[in-house]
Design a protein around this motif. Structure first.
Motif, PDB file in Angstrom:
ATOM      1  N   VAL A 118       0.978  -1.049   0.049  1.00  0.00           N
ATOM      2  CA  VAL A 118       0.038  -0.154   0.023  1.00  0.00           C
ATOM      3  C   VAL A 118       0.887   1.275   0.052  1.00  0.00           C
ATOM      4  O   VAL A 118       2.030   1.414   0.904  1.00  0.00           O
ATOM      5  N   HIS A 119       0.599   2.095  -1.000  1.00  0.00           N
ATOM      6  CA  HIS A 119       1.423   3.432  -1.026  1.00  0.00           C
ATOM      7  C   HIS A 119       0.447   4.628  -0.626  1.00  0.00           C
ATOM      8  O   HIS A 119      -0.677   4.882  -0.975  1.00  0.00           O
ATOM      9  N   GLY A 120       1.413   5.260   0.280  1.00  0.00           N
ATOM     10  CA  GLY A 120       0.621   6.650   0.846  1.00  0.00           C
ATOM     11  C   GLY A 120       1.697   7.648   0.762  1.00  0.00           C
ATOM     12  O   GLY A 120       2.914   7.570   0.447  1.00  0.00           O
ATOM     13  N   ARG A 121       1.179   8.871   0.948  1.00  0.00           N
ATOM     14  CA  ARG A 121       1.939  10.195   0.796  1.00  0.00           C
ATOM     15  C   ARG A 121       1.222  11.275   1.645  1.00  0.00           C
ATOM     16  O   ARG A 121       0.239  11.020   2.276  1.00  0.00           O
ATOM     17  N   PHE A 122       2.182  12.100   1.979  1.00  0.00           N
ATOM     18  CA  PHE A 122       1.627  13.277   2.757  1.00  0.00           C
ATOM     19  C   PHE A 122       1.623  14.661   1.850  1.00  0.00           C
ATOM     20  O   PHE A 122       2.712  14.835   1.101  1.00  0.00           O
ATOM     21  N   ALA A 123       0.668  15.011   1.775  1.00  0.00           N
ATOM     22  CA  ALA A 123       0.252  16.299   0.845  1.00  0.00           C
ATOM     23  C   ALA A 123       0.874  17.594   1.464  1.00  0.00           C
ATOM     24  O   ALA A 123       1.272  18.656   0.610  1.00  0.00           O
ATOM     25  N   GLU A 124       1.067  17.681   2.757  1.00  0.00           N
ATOM     26  CA  GLU A 124       1.215  19.190   3.388  1.00  0.00           C
ATOM     27  C   GLU A 124       2.758  18.965   4.181  1.00  0.00           C
ATOM     28  O   GLU A 124       2.811  18.181   5.109  1.00  0.00           O
ATOM     29  N   PHE A 125       3.595  19.643   3.740  1.00  0.00           N
ATOM     30  CA  PHE A 125       4.977  19.368   4.436  1.00  0.00           C
ATOM     31  C   PHE A 125       5.830  20.766   4.280  1.00  0.00           C
ATOM     32  O   PHE A 125       5.708  21.432   2.827  1.00  0.00           O
ATOM     33  N   GLY A 126       6.962  21.284   4.887  1.00  0.00           N
ATOM     34  CA  GLY A 126       7.801  21.933   4.456  1.00  0.00           C
ATOM     35  C   GLY A 126       9.179  21.829   5.479  1.00  0.00           C
ATOM     36  O   GLY A 126       9.078  20.731   6.398  1.00  0.00           O
ATOM     37  N   GLY A 127      10.137  22.458   5.130  1.00  0.00           N
ATOM     38  CA  GLY A 127      11.336  22.571   5.946  1.00  0.00           C
ATOM     39  C   GLY A 127      12.407  23.083   5.321  1.00  0.00           C
ATOM     40  O   GLY A 127      12.337  23.897   4.151  1.00  0.00           O
ATOM     41  N   THR A 128      13.605  23.261   5.919  1.00  0.00           N
ATOM     42  CA  THR A 128      14.649  23.928   5.600  1.00  0.00           C
ATOM     43  C   THR A 128      16.191  23.182   5.741  1.00  0.00           C
ATOM     44  O   THR A 128      16.202  22.214   6.445  1.00  0.00           O
ATOM     45  N   ILE A 129      17.019  23.421   4.920  1.00  0.00           N
ATOM     46  CA  ILE A 129      18.182  22.823   4.870  1.00  0.00           C
ATOM     47  C   ILE A 129      19.294  23.903   4.930  1.00  0.00           C
ATOM     48  O   ILE A 129      19.364  24.961   4.430  1.00  0.00           O
ATOM     49  N   GLU A 130      20.267  23.696   5.941  1.00  0.00           N
ATOM     50  CA  GLU A 130      21.293  24.745   5.996  1.00  0.00           C
ATOM     51  C   GLU A 130      22.595  23.955   5.730  1.00  0.00           C
ATOM     52  O   GLU A 130      23.102  23.080   6.405  1.00  0.00           O
ATOM     53  N   ILE A 131      23.423  24.241   4.575  1.00  0.00           N
ATOM     54  CA  ILE A 131      24.581  23.753   4.140  1.00  0.00           C
ATOM     55  C   ILE A 131      25.625  24.643   4.834  1.00  0.00           C
ATOM     56  O   ILE A 131      25.794  25.770   4.721  1.00  0.00           O
ATOM     57  N   ALA A 132      26.460  23.803   5.594  1.00  0.00           N
ATOM     58  CA  ALA A 132      27.448  24.381   6.113  1.00  0.00           C
ATOM     59  C   ALA A 132      28.517  24.876   5.534  1.00  0.00           C
ATOM     60  O   ALA A 132      28.832  24.190   4.429  1.00  0.00           O
TER      61      ALA A 132
END
Length: 273
Positions: A118-132
């Motif tokens: 069974v395949h599922g997904r989340f439609a609402e998400f966000g985030g940040t990446i900080e490259i050192a």
């Protein structure tokens, strides 16, 4: 058949406009062929047994070269050749990056009835990446997923997943991930160490991360692409509900395979539409 080869991008997509050139040990070209719509070369030219060099080029990608041995049958099976984006093999420039949910996906796969998935997904998400800037291993990532946005394509099943038997979205509306470290795991591959908070429980979770490259987008920005996978056990997050069939097989598998396809935009915010 003289030559067979498959040309793919780092994330497995076919490159349909690639040119495959074969040269002998003197550097003379003996064969030139283009890939079809599936990124495959099938050329019937019979080659003299011996050693050859195979060079693959495509607009927008860095050239790739490999060796091939032609057997007495006159065939050379090159296998799969992976192309990297032109100029995209360098690590992303340091500083903040913002995950673009429109061009990203957060998905999970669970076994069902012991015979299918069974395949599922989340439609609402966000985030940040900080490259050192000095040490890539000091880079960080944070992400937040709205638990109630789970979607498996079946309303009844989604309602059950949102209930107290599983995600309990009323009490725990967010799933969060915060990295705690980064270690190299091969060429363009990393292990992201972090903590996942889900269903009110925090557990250490490692992500197997592949860096797919960096390039310009049509809106004047710069984007970086990543693919990450992980495996989670439901009981580690106190989601112990299950229905056992007569044969002793669980209706829903206890292990989840998480698949993340991420595009991040350089900067601390997304471009305005």
């Amino acid at each position: 058949m003289g030559l067979t080869a498959k040309i793919r991008t780092r994330d497995g997509w076919a490159v349909s406009h690639a040119v495959v050139t074969v040269t002998d040990m003197t550097g003379s070209q003996v064969l030139r062929a283009e890939t079809d719509a599936e990124g495959t070369v099938r050329d019937a030219t019979e080659l003299v047994p011996g050693a050859y060099t195979v060079i693959v080029t495509a607009v927008g990608y860095a050239p790739a070269a490999s060796s091939a041995i032609v057997t007495a049958s006159g065939r050379a099976e090159v296998g799969t050749v992976t192309l990297a984006r032109q100029g995209g093999t360098e690590l992303p420039p340091p500083g903040p990056w913002t995950i673009d949910p429109v061009h990203s996906s957060v998905a999970a796969v669970a076994q069902h009835l012991g015979i299918s998935s069974v395949h599922g997904r989340f439609a609402e998400f966000g985030g940040t990446i900080e490259i050192a800037p000095d040490d890539i291993a000091k880079s960080r990532v944070e992400a937040v997923i709205k638990a109630a946005s789970v979607d498996t394509g079946n309303g009844m099943r989604d309602t059950h997943l949102k209930s107290g038997d599983f995600l309990d979205v009323e009490q725990y509306p967010e799933i969060t991930y915060r990295s705690t470290g980064l270690s190299p795991a091969g060429s363009d591959r990393w292990t992201v160490h972090g903590e996942l908070s889900m269903h009110g429980i925090v557990r250490p979770v490692d992500l197997d991360l592949a860096y797919l490259g960096t390039g310009a987008d049509p809106w004047g920005g710069t984007r970086a692409a990543f693919r990450a996978t992980a495996e989670l056990r439901r009981e580690d997050f106190a989601m112990n509900y299950n229905q056992v069939l007569q044969a002793g097989i669980a209706a829903i598998g206890t292990t989840l395979k998480v698949e993340l396809d991420i595009q991040a935009v350089q900067g601390d915010s997304l471009p305005q539409a």
